[in-house]
Design a protein around this motif. Structure first.
Motif, PDB file in Angstrom:
ATOM      1  N   PRO A 215       0.823  -1.220   0.000  1.00  0.00           N
ATOM      2  CA  PRO A 215       0.000   0.000   0.000  1.00  0.00           C
ATOM      3  C   PRO A 215       0.848   1.257   0.000  1.00  0.00           C
ATOM      4  CG  PRO A 215      -0.734  -1.566   1.684  1.00  0.00           C
ATOM      5  CD  PRO A 215       0.592  -2.062   1.192  1.00  0.00           C
ATOM      6  N   HIS A 342      -6.446   5.152  -0.027  1.00  0.00           N
ATOM      7  CA  HIS A 342      -7.534   4.180   0.082  1.00  0.00           C
ATOM      8  C   HIS A 342      -7.503   3.189  -1.081  1.00  0.00           C
ATOM      9  CE1 HIS A 342     -11.293   2.525   1.441  1.00  0.00           C
ATOM     10  NE2 HIS A 342     -11.833   2.707   0.235  1.00  0.00           N
ATOM     11  N   THR A 344      -5.075   1.939  -2.569  1.00  0.00           N
ATOM     12  CA  THR A 344      -3.986   0.969  -2.481  1.00  0.00           C
ATOM     13  C   THR A 344      -3.907   0.251  -1.136  1.00  0.00           C
ATOM     14  OG1 THR A 344      -2.395   2.641  -1.701  1.00  0.00           O
ATOM     15  CG2 THR A 344      -2.605   2.331  -4.092  1.00  0.00           C
ATOM     16  N   ASN A 346      -5.497  -1.998   0.265  1.00  0.00           N
ATOM     17  CA  ASN A 346      -5.665  -3.451   0.222  1.00  0.00           C
ATOM     18  C   ASN A 346      -4.575  -4.142  -0.574  1.00  0.00           C
ATOM     19  OD1 ASN A 346      -6.368  -2.592  -2.327  1.00  0.00           O
ATOM     20  ND2 ASN A 346      -8.111  -3.981  -2.546  1.00  0.00           N
ATOM     21  N   CYS A 348      -3.713  -3.065  -3.748  1.00  0.00           N
ATOM     22  CA  CYS A 348      -3.898  -2.816  -5.179  1.00  0.00           C
ATOM     23  C   CYS A 348      -2.726  -2.013  -5.725  1.00  0.00           C
ATOM     24  CB  CYS A 348      -5.207  -2.057  -5.395  1.00  0.00           C
ATOM     25  SG  CYS A 348      -5.485  -1.549  -7.106  1.00  0.00           S
TER      26      CYS A 348
END
Length: 442
Positions: A215, A342, A344, A346, A348
């Motif tokens: 993240p 937000h 990233t 998780n 992503c």
């Protein structure tokens, strides 16, 4: 970081840049253009001209030559903020010092005779919903008792859009066809959207990416943001009402999104960073991964946004465009850094050239609404144009244009260039009986 490139006294030997509404020397946005009989290459807008960066790459050794040699800016966007700042400083020096004019003059092109292209290869596009006044207005139309759902003030709401249908300013928007259901009908019908709308947004260009599973901390998010363009995320409101439950927008959004051609860099926007508006009393403080004191102190942007419109009849009669809205980027409830954090959190992975929309930016006043859905109360209160025509939603021949100005005391105002498109009739599915007044299904 404010430096000599932002000096309001700095002038360019490119005379059209001095006092230019969008592209003074204090801006130097990045884009991809083709000169007459030339192939696409990186350039920077300066006044009414475009400077060919590929042709002068040998004078711009602050970044690797390959970053300026391609047909997209992804490699340049991926460079560190330090490198991009050094490039900006070098360009500003070259364009302000008269001694460089003989060398650079042959690499300046009249913008009016150049073709512009998408500035980067957009791998992924995410559209957020951080304009709280828009979210509230739409919520009141759909859910008068609970305009904002409980999660809105806890997380930056967003959805994954369609990158393949993002197009440059000036490309026409073909009216989409799909399913819609009238409120008093038990079943849907198929045909052209009768509730086509615009959405006034900003688009954030991702710079350096992050590896999958790692993240981006909110304190580091600024290193991953390269610049901003204007975005019109066209919406078929009738399709959206029928399809959005339970998974959200689909065909109502993915048919076309319009962006302005120039990336106004984060370095150029440094003087226009302002404090994020304080949260109203009673609103929750975001969870720690979404909170950074420095971001709250300077994470918003002093950018004024304007929407104008012309109809076919207005253009035929040479009637000036009508202003529909004068909005403000400070209407964002969540900052750009919070959006990145937000997106990233998780794990992503974002990539250079990815594009993040803010969602529609409306102010809390009637003159600052960012969509016709809000202006006309979902079609119940049509607006009147100078020709006497009325609009609840957009008809064929209507043209919507966005413009923006970053402005603050003590610095030169900079702009973003145009973001406009005209609505045209789709082929093969339906016909327009009268493009100014009526759409009829076959």
């Amino acid at each position: 970081m404010i430096d000599e490139t932002h000096d309001p006294k700095r002038r360019s030997w490119v005379e059209s840049a001095n006092g230019h509404a969008d592209f003074p020397i204090q801006n130097l946005p990045l884009g991809i253009f083709s000169p007459v009989d030339g192939d696409p290459r990186p350039g920077t807008a300066i006044g009414d001209s475009i400077l060919d960066l590929r042709a002068i790459a040998h004078l711009l050794a602050v970044v690797p030559g390959e970053a300026l040699s391609g047909t997209a800016l992804n490699d340049l966007l991926a460079r560190s903020p330090h490198e991009r700042r050094a490039l900006r400083q070098r360009l500003s020096a070259l364009l302000s010092d008269q001694q460089h004019e003989p060398t650079l003059r042959t690499h300046l092109h009249d913008a009016a005779h150049c073709q512009l292209h998408l500035p980067a290869r957009i791998g992924d596009y995410t559209d957020f919903y951080v304009g709280i006044h828009h979210a509230t207005n739409i919520g009141k139309l759909l859910r008068p008792d609970t305009p904002l759902l409980p999660n809105y003030k806890w997380i930056p709401i967003g959805y994954h859009g369609r990158a393949s249908s993002i197009r440059l300013s000036g490309d026409p928007v073909v009216r989409p066809v799909g399913q819609r259901r009238e409120p008093d009908s038990p079943s849907p019908v198929f045909g052209p959207s009768a509730r086509l709308d615009f959405e006034l947004e900003l688009g954030l260009w991702v710079g350096a990416g992050n590896p999958l599973g790692e993240p981006v901390a909110i304190a580091d998010a600024s290193r991953h943001m390269a610049g901003i363009s204007l975005l019109n995320d066209w919406s078929a409101r009738d399709f959206q009402a029928w399809e959005y439950q339970p998974l959200g927008p689909f065909l109502s959004k993915n048919f076309h999104s319009t962006i302005s051609p120039w990336i106004v860099t984060m370095e150029a926007l440094a003087p226009f960073r302002v404090a994020q508006a304080p949260r109203p009393e009673g609103d929750p403080k975001p969870l720690p991964y979404l909170w950074d004191d420095a971001d709250q102190a300077s994470g918003a942007f002093a950018i004024e946004l304007e929407v104008t419109m012309t109809s076919l009849a207005m253009r035929d009669r040479d009637v000036a465009p009508q202003r529909l809205s004068l909005s403000d980027a400070r209407a964002m409830y969540w900052t750009a850094a919070q959006m990145v954090a937000h997106h990233t959190v998780n794990g992503c992975n974002l990539n250079p050239g990815d594009f993040l929309g803010t969602g529609t930016l409306s102010t809390d006043s009637p003159g600052g609404l960012g969509s016709l859905m809000e202006m006309t109360l979902a079609g119940k209160a049509p607006i009147t144009l100078p020709t006497g025509e009325q609009r609840a939603f957009l008809l064929d021949g209507d043209e919507i244009s966005f413009s923006a100005r970053a402005e603050t005391r003590g610095f030169v105002t900079i702009g973003f260039g145009p973001c406009r498109a005209i609505i045209v009739e789709g082929m093969g599915h339906y016909r327009s009986v009268d493009a100014c007044d009526t759409i009829t299904l076959l």
